[in-house]
Scaffold this motif. Sequence first.
Motif, mmCIF file in Angstrom:
data_model
loop_
_atom_site.group_PDB
_atom_site.id
_atom_site.type_symbol
_atom_site.label_atom_id
_atom_site.label_comp_id
_atom_site.label_asym_id
_atom_site.label_seq_id
_atom_site.Cartn_x
_atom_site.Cartn_y
_atom_site.Cartn_z
ATOM 1 N N GLY A 35 0.749 -1.294 -0.011
ATOM 2 C CA GLY A 35 0.012 0.192 -0.037
ATOM 3 C C GLY A 35 0.607 1.353 -0.001
ATOM 4 O O GLY A 35 2.336 1.148 -0.227
ATOM 5 N N LYS A 36 0.316 2.284 0.573
ATOM 6 C CA LYS A 36 0.560 3.486 0.532
ATOM 7 C C LYS A 36 0.861 4.180 1.307
ATOM 8 O O LYS A 36 1.271 5.809 1.080
ATOM 9 C CB LYS A 36 -0.064 4.497 -0.873
ATOM 10 N N TYR A 37 1.233 3.610 2.480
ATOM 11 C CA TYR A 37 1.254 4.578 4.067
ATOM 12 C C TYR A 37 2.058 4.295 4.399
ATOM 13 O O TYR A 37 2.885 2.258 4.450
ATOM 14 C CB TYR A 37 -0.037 4.679 5.094
ATOM 15 N N ILE A 38 2.625 4.252 5.295
ATOM 16 C CA ILE A 38 4.685 4.212 6.376
ATOM 17 C C ILE A 38 4.202 3.563 7.070
ATOM 18 O O ILE A 38 4.814 2.698 7.776
ATOM 19 C CB ILE A 38 5.392 4.993 6.176
ATOM 20 N N SER A 39 2.920 2.684 7.446
ATOM 21 C CA SER A 39 2.191 1.882 8.843
ATOM 22 C C SER A 39 2.150 0.506 7.993
ATOM 23 O O SER A 39 2.349 -0.265 8.839
ATOM 24 C CB SER A 39 0.768 2.838 9.210
ATOM 25 N N GLN A 40 2.350 0.638 7.079
ATOM 26 C CA GLN A 40 1.967 -0.753 6.360
ATOM 27 C C GLN A 40 3.166 -1.136 5.543
ATOM 28 O O GLN A 40 3.861 -2.585 4.671
ATOM 29 C CB GLN A 40 1.004 -0.760 5.049
ATOM 30 N N LYS A 41 4.142 -1.219 6.671
ATOM 31 C CA LYS A 41 5.864 -1.365 6.691
ATOM 32 C C LYS A 41 5.748 -3.309 6.726
ATOM 33 O O LYS A 41 5.204 -2.501 7.604
ATOM 34 C CB LYS A 41 6.691 -0.862 7.173
ATOM 35 N N ASP A 42 6.183 -3.677 6.585
ATOM 36 C CA ASP A 42 6.222 -5.190 7.613
ATOM 37 C C ASP A 42 7.046 -4.803 7.970
ATOM 38 O O ASP A 42 8.260 -4.579 8.098
ATOM 39 C CB ASP A 42 7.205 -6.247 6.135
ATOM 40 N N PRO A 43 6.152 -5.332 9.684
ATOM 41 C CA PRO A 43 7.159 -5.312 10.592
ATOM 42 C C PRO A 43 8.489 -5.638 11.067
ATOM 43 O O PRO A 43 9.214 -5.301 12.408
ATOM 44 C CB PRO A 43 5.875 -5.780 11.668
ATOM 45 N N TYR A 44 8.102 -7.284 10.144
ATOM 46 C CA TYR A 44 9.953 -7.631 10.446
ATOM 47 C C TYR A 44 10.898 -7.413 9.270
ATOM 48 O O TYR A 44 12.321 -8.116 9.418
ATOM 49 C CB TYR A 44 9.571 -9.359 10.431
#
Length: 208
Positions: A35-44
Amino acid sequence: MNIKGIDVSQWQGEINFNKVKSGGVDFVILRGGYGKYISQKDPYFDKNYSHAKKAGLNVGVYWFSYAESETDAKEEARVCLEVIKNKKFEYPVYFDLEEQTQFDKGKAFCSSLVKCFCGELEKAGYFTGLYISSAPLKKYITKEVAERYALWIAEYGSRCTYRGSYGMWQYSCKGKINGISNDVDMDTSYVDYPDIIKNGGFNGYKKH
């Protein structure tokens, strides 16, 4: 040239990359996010990157797209660039296209998303590619786009039926690898991407 690899995301949980490497795996493609939000970065992602590199694995990235417009695709590229900055990758940065809502908008639309995302990454010095399943690749991606970017094709079974040229094949989602507790996607690369990328000065490397 058949090079053994895997691709992973948060769904694989904690990974012992030293065991992965000792099991004969040469490269790993990490999910950067979606997606297009930094919050959607893979946590690992950061942990996987660090541990894979320390284990001596070659590393690439994929970014899962939900883009509903060219503007969205560019925003996804912008966030991806933020996530991967200051890191080096020996394999391409892949645009992951697999949403049916995107395919429903047709070949010209899907091809434009690929060009928008990959174009933004290329401007920033990255070697880019497209991850897509074989059937939608044949139906929804123009020949121009299919030949322009590094193709990583998903088709589970004994062979890939795509007749054009491609660099990587994801042949299973049920792989068993030492160091990973659950199923993992299995990949074969037919191209020496580390050589191309390092010598070309892409993905954080300086041109030789």
